[in-house]
Design an enzyme around this catalytic site. Structure first.
Site, PDB file in Angstrom:
ATOM      1  N   PHE A 107       4.254  79.579 -14.637  1.00 29.86           N
ATOM      2  CA  PHE A 107       4.047  79.195 -13.232  1.00 29.86           C
ATOM      3  C   PHE A 107       5.177  78.324 -12.694  1.00 29.86           C
ATOM      4  CE2 PHE A 107       2.535  75.269 -15.093  1.00 29.86           C
ATOM      5  CZ  PHE A 107       2.657  74.303 -14.105  1.00 29.86           C
ATOM      6  N   LYS A 108       5.912  77.663 -13.585  1.00 27.91           N
ATOM      7  CA  LYS A 108       7.004  76.799 -13.108  1.00 27.91           C
ATOM      8  C   LYS A 108       8.067  77.592 -12.344  1.00 27.91           C
ATOM      9  CE  LYS A 108       5.152  73.264 -15.241  1.00 27.91           C
ATOM     10  NZ  LYS A 108       5.728  72.492 -16.319  1.00 27.91           N
TER      11      LYS A 108
END
Length: 460
Positions: A107-108
């Site tokens: 998700f980063k």
């Protein structure tokens, strides 16, 4: 729009300068002086459309709409799914939001790809260079390496805890081959890495000397970018449908992004459950109103092995009525003692913030991966498993539950195989990674050594 520090002793700055700085000069975190009103997302909009509107609201005229749209379009063109953060149904009134379709399967990527485009655009316009640093418990470093690799105006310095991240996580940050990406493997835990980064920023002369910035979740651009997928989830599931988000949490930036989306009017309401592993600092914060520093323990979900969640400071600032002097007092005491009972001005309102926390044991994490495989046929990563296990334990609700799936199972093949007996192969788009040469520097968690390394390896 101006951005102010949670500790109240730094001058207000614009969006671009807040993002380039990362941490405020007084050690606090930047937040908007006033919350903008942002219209909810619609199903007629693309992800880039919504992201453009959200960033434009925070930038407030500092960047043209055309520039912002270009930044967002470039940021998400490498994602393997056109929805960027698609939803899949996991059961009755329950969904998973897949946040692992970016270049490093975590998700980063959603925020980091946008930050890299923003930094390079602004620095090119200004004719400047910066040294960017980040401490990582696993995924932030890989996302930063992929996003800033080859950037013309940025030197990136990644600090990760040696042998406390998965080998695959390490590959994403150590195999770019880019001369502007530097990896330091420190012989301590993530909290030590993060403490060194904060110490670097506390030395304002050093910050000026190195043009230092940070891209951890302390950076407001990270929070703004991550708030977008909460808005698109609300649109996809119905604008009036109450949602309960379950967010695997370490540094608390992802959960804070949901809070921000709600404050800006992009959600019909907000209930965010921080799902944490055996490093249960957030549980103690929410349940006991006590902030304590402890040695992080190793778990199957290493990116969440954090004992000091940085973004809690932003929540504390908001629920205290934006009392900067109180926040300064609390964090000064915490810096000295590592153990603080939150004052009533924070402890009471915190219970009404829409945020809560629940922890899951290591054994439950491992069992949950096997359970989800049996129910759905899917392999999930151990961090996502912390989220689905917490969701499973929550009381029934009229709200639709959305668990944030934070990483692809292939980033943790050893753990997944141990839990399920199944291989978690790389997706085709990243298979070449395994054959690349790794480059990183192992060193003690010594602030002086890190300072000197950055000075001698930044380009002029």
């Amino acid at each position: 729009m101006k951005f102010i520090s949670t500790r109240g002793e730094a001058s207000a700055v614009g969006f671009v300068d807040a993002c380039l700085a990362g941490l405020a000069p007084d050690g606090g975190l930047y937040v908007p002086e006033e919350w903008p009103s942002i219209a909810p997302a619609t199903t007629e909009e693309s992800y880039v459309d919504v992201a453009t509107r959200v960033i434009a609201a925070f930038a407030d005229g500092e960047l043209s709409l055309e520039v912002i749209r270009g930044i967002c379009a470039r940021a998400y063109e490498r994602f393997s799914h056109q929805s960027v953060a698609p939803l899949v149904q996991t059961g009755p009134n329950a969904f998973m939001m897949e946040l692992h379709h970016g270049p490093t399967l975590a998700f980063k990527d959603v925020a980091m790809q946008m930050i890299a485009q923003l930094f390079d655009h602004v620095l090119a316009e200004r004719g400047e260079r910066m040294s960017v640093t980040c401490a990582t418990s696993g995924d932030t470093g890989g996302a930063a390496a992929a996003a800033f690799s080859g950037a013309g105006h940025v030197d990136l310095f990644i600090l990760h805890p040696f042998e406390r991240i998965s080998p695959v996580q390490r590959l994403f940050m150590t195999t770019t081959g880019a001369p502007n990406v530097h990896n330091l493997a420190l012989t301590d835990d993530f909290d030590a890495c993060q403490a060194i980064v904060k110490a670097l920023f506390a030395d304002r002369d050093y910050v000026r000397q190195t043009s230092l910035s940070g891209v951890n979740s302390i950076n407001w651009a990270r929070i703004a970018a991550q708030s977008v997928y909460y808005a698109t989830a609300q649109a996809a599931l119905g604008s009036d449908r109450p949602l309960r988000f379950v967010v695997p949490s370490g540094n608390m930036g992802d959960a804070l992004a949901g809070y921000v989306a709600a404050r800006c009017g992009m959600l019909s309401g907000f209930e965010g459950v921080c799902a944490v592993n055996e490093n249960d600092t957030l549980n103690v914060l929410f349940e006991q109103g006590r902030m304590r520093r402890e040695q992080a323990v190793a778990t199957p979900s290493p990116a969440m092995d954090i004992s000091v969640p940085s973004n809690f400071e932003r929540i504390a600032f908001e629920v205290s009525g934006r009392d900067a002097s109180l926040i300064r007092q609390v964090y000064n005491q915490f810096a000295q003692t590592g153990d603080v009972d939150l004052p009533s001005q924070i402890k009471g309102p915190l219970r009404c913030s829409g945020l809560s926390s629940q922890s899951i044991s290591n054994d439950t994490t491992m069992t949950e991966m096997a359970t989800v495989l049996g129910e759905t046929g899917w392999l999930i990563c151990p961090h996502t498993a912390v989220g689905t296990a917490v969701a499973r334990s929550l009381p029934p609700s009229e709200s639709t539950t959305v668990v944030l799936s934070t990483a692809h199972a292939a980033k943790f093949p050893e753990t997944v195989e141990q839990a399920t007996g199944r291989d978690a192969p790389f997706p085709d788009r990243v298979k070449a990674l395994a054959g690349r040469t790794e480059v990183f520097e192992k060193m003690a968690a010594d602030p002086g050594a890190v300072r000197e390394y950055i000075l001698t390896h930044q380009r002029t």
